[in-house]
Design an enzyme around this catalytic site. Structure first.
Site, mmCIF file in Angstrom:
data_model
loop_
_atom_site.group_PDB
_atom_site.id
_atom_site.type_symbol
_atom_site.label_atom_id
_atom_site.label_comp_id
_atom_site.label_asym_id
_atom_site.label_seq_id
_atom_site.Cartn_x
_atom_site.Cartn_y
_atom_site.Cartn_z
ATOM 1 N N ARG A 62 38.779 58.372 32.720
ATOM 2 C CA ARG A 62 39.787 57.910 33.943
ATOM 3 C C ARG A 62 39.404 58.322 35.153
ATOM 4 O O ARG A 62 39.372 58.029 36.209
ATOM 5 C CB ARG A 62 41.375 58.105 33.615
ATOM 6 C CG ARG A 62 42.046 57.618 34.774
ATOM 7 C CD ARG A 62 43.482 57.531 34.587
ATOM 8 N NE ARG A 62 44.399 58.110 33.490
ATOM 9 C CZ ARG A 62 44.569 59.490 33.691
ATOM 10 N NH1 ARG A 62 44.177 60.400 34.548
ATOM 11 N NH2 ARG A 62 45.123 59.682 32.492
ATOM 12 N N TYR A 114 43.520 36.937 52.217
ATOM 13 C CA TYR A 114 43.482 36.740 51.047
ATOM 14 C C TYR A 114 44.989 36.688 50.582
ATOM 15 O O TYR A 114 45.548 37.521 50.568
ATOM 16 C CB TYR A 114 42.686 37.754 50.108
ATOM 17 C CG TYR A 114 42.754 37.591 48.648
ATOM 18 C CD1 TYR A 114 42.057 36.329 48.040
ATOM 19 C CD2 TYR A 114 43.314 38.359 47.752
ATOM 20 C CE1 TYR A 114 42.124 35.894 46.772
ATOM 21 C CE2 TYR A 114 43.457 38.079 46.265
ATOM 22 C CZ TYR A 114 42.756 36.877 45.802
ATOM 23 O OH TYR A 114 42.776 36.697 44.577
ATOM 24 N N ASP A 187 38.276 44.490 54.822
ATOM 25 C CA ASP A 187 37.881 43.761 53.520
ATOM 26 C C ASP A 187 36.525 43.023 54.036
ATOM 27 O O ASP A 187 36.544 42.021 54.564
ATOM 28 C CB ASP A 187 38.909 42.855 53.340
ATOM 29 C CG ASP A 187 38.604 42.034 52.046
ATOM 30 O OD1 ASP A 187 37.496 42.063 51.648
ATOM 31 O OD2 ASP A 187 39.729 41.742 51.320
ATOM 32 N N LYS A 212 33.674 38.933 43.457
ATOM 33 C CA LYS A 212 32.801 38.016 44.303
ATOM 34 C C LYS A 212 31.373 38.258 44.472
ATOM 35 O O LYS A 212 30.710 38.313 43.429
ATOM 36 C CB LYS A 212 33.856 37.825 45.598
ATOM 37 C CG LYS A 212 35.330 37.988 45.601
ATOM 38 C CD LYS A 212 35.879 36.692 44.748
ATOM 39 C CE LYS A 212 37.203 36.994 44.252
ATOM 40 N NZ LYS A 212 38.145 37.400 45.382
HETATM 41 C C1 LIG Z 1 39.427 38.126 45.617
HETATM 42 C C2 LIG Z 1 39.813 38.723 46.961
HETATM 43 C C3 LIG Z 1 40.555 40.000 46.878
HETATM 44 C C4 LIG Z 1 41.189 40.419 45.745
HETATM 45 O O1 LIG Z 1 40.436 40.792 44.764
HETATM 46 P P1 LIG Z 1 40.485 40.709 43.115
HETATM 47 O O2 LIG Z 1 39.227 41.345 42.755
HETATM 48 O O3 LIG Z 1 40.778 39.286 42.852
HETATM 49 O O4 LIG Z 1 41.634 41.738 42.772
HETATM 50 C C5 LIG Z 1 40.587 40.592 48.051
HETATM 51 N N1 LIG Z 1 40.140 40.181 49.371
HETATM 52 C C6 LIG Z 1 39.487 39.105 49.287
HETATM 53 C C7 LIG Z 1 38.845 38.646 50.350
HETATM 54 C C8 LIG Z 1 39.177 38.367 48.089
HETATM 55 O O5 LIG Z 1 38.224 37.318 48.157
#
Ligand SMILES: *Cc1c(COP(=O)(O)O)cnc(C)c1O
Length: 396
Positions: A62, A114, A187, A212
């Site tokens: 962890r 998101y 982000d 992604k």
């Molecule tokens: C998918 C996404 C998230 C969240 O990520 P997860 O891996 O699904 O928890 C946050 N920000 C953006 C822009 C996303 O496309």
């Protein structure tokens, strides 16, 4: 494409390796024990100690795991940060960051986020006393007025935003936020470091859903935080260990493997997205197309200034709204209907009915997310096949 050099972006050392080289070699050496060119997947929860407290740097997975450590070094290198932490998901990364904020912290967020980010921010607002405000951060003058009057401690943004692909001027927004000592979190999931480096514009923390583009093959869930300064890295490392949202070693391996081809894939995604966006824009049954790489995008000039490519996401409204959108979706062959984005295969979704349904309808519409809005994650199939698929589904 010409790019204006910004005051904050450091002049590039001509001897420094370029992105595609960093993606393969940054923070990664062949395994010292065997020469394996890839880091082994260390499937272990614990590590033997030669005497109590005497370790080789690892005591419990962890806290740290060698496969994860290599991924974290790679993440830091590709974003140009001093360090990074890998998480079990993008929201796990956001959650750990939010936990680090004392209750009563004022957080100013962009108004197009998101859906899961919005849901978690709202939860934090209702239950932990985080003071969250949303604002269209695209208008720097309004951001300045808001920041000066409310003095947020954190500014949280996406650029391009999800799903409307609006941009925030990263350098200007960061300068305004830093006037009041706010921490700027960007982000960078949509642009990826291939096309945009928020830390070079002064941002403090970069967040990724590595699910992604970084993972890139729709086979893993993961997240990351990349830090500009070591102090914040270490305090978040402590909290991550305390709170526990860590990725498993095999998931770390998959993300690392994805990063190796990130540059190749992003260039293909962007070329294909442009082809699809142009085909949509020329079609009489399409009402509007949003793609930062098109001159019709309201912030195309800003996109050219702060991005080196425009990504693989395209958003569009068809004439006739939701009923027409439903028909279109049922006729596509290569664009799978599904949530998520950033994989090699093309995906399409209707945000109001899928990823963004946790935002109340009135709120959604106020933000420009109509029920029939479509969000394309353009994959790396042959662009002619993708364009033909879209045209066939639109009906010529
Ligand atoms: C998918 C996404 C998230 C969240 O990520 P997860 O891996 O699904 O928890 C946050 N920000 C953006 C822009 C996303 O496309």
């Amino acid at each position: 494409m010409t790019r204006k050099r910004t005051a904050r972006a450091p002049a590039k050392d001509p001897r420094a390796p370029r992105f595609d080289t960093v993606a393969i070699h940054g923070g990664q050496e062949p395994d010292p024990l065997t020469g394996a060119v890839n880091v082994p997947v260390y499937l272990t929860s614990t590590y033997v100690q030669s005497a109590p407290g005497v370790t080789k740097g690892y005591d419990y997975s962890r806290t740290a795991n060698p496969t994860r450590s290599v991924l974290e070094k790679s993440l830091a290198e590709i974003e140009g940060g001093t360090g990074a932490l890998a998480f079990s998901s993008g929201l796990g990364a956001l959650n750990t960051f939010l936990w680090s904020l004392p209750s009563g912290t004022r957080l100013l967020a962009g108004d197009d986020l998101y859906g899961g980010t919005y849901r978690l921010l709202e939860h934090a607002r209702r239950t932990w006393g985080l003071e969250v405000e949303y604002l269209d951060l695209g208008d720097v003058a309004r951001v300045r007025t808001k920041v000066r009057s409310t003095r947020p401690q954190v500014v949280y943004l996406e650029s391009p935003t999800n799903p409307l692909l609006k941009l925030v001027d990263l350098q200007a927004a960061t300068e305004v936020a830093h006037e009041v000592d706010a921490t700027v979190v960007v982000d960078n999931t949509f642009a990826t470091p291939v096309f945009q480096r928020p830390l070079a514009f002064g941002a403090d923390v970069v967040l990724h859903s590595t699910t992604k583009y970084l993972g890139g093959h729709s086979d893993v869930i993961g997240g990351a935080l990349v830090f500009r300064d070591r102090e914040r890295l270490e305090s978040l490392r402590w909290l991550q260990n305390a709170a526990g949202s860590v990725p498993g070693p095999f998931d770390c391996f998959l993300v690392l493997r994805g990063i190796h081809t990130l540059g190749l894939r992003m260039r293909a995604h962007a070329a294909n997205a442009r082809a699809v966006a142009l085909a949509l824009e020329e079609h009489p049954r399409v009402e509007r197309v949003l793609y930062p790489g098109l001159p019709s995008h309201p912030q195309h000039e800003l996109a050219r200034r702060q991005m080196t490519g425009f990504g693989g996401m395209v958003t569009a409204d068809l004439k006739g709204g939701l009923p027409e959108a439903r028909k279109f979706l049922s006729k596509l062959r290569y664009f799978y209907l599904g949530e998520s984005l950033g994989g090699v295969e093309s995906l399409i979704e209707a945000p109001a009915l899928m990823t963004h349904q946790s935002i109340p309808k009135a709120e959604r519409e106020a933000r420009g997310i109509r029920d029939g809005l479509l969000r394309f994650s353009v994959g790396v199939e042959d662009p002619d096949d993708l364009v033909a698929d879209v045209l066939r589904a639109l009906g010529r």
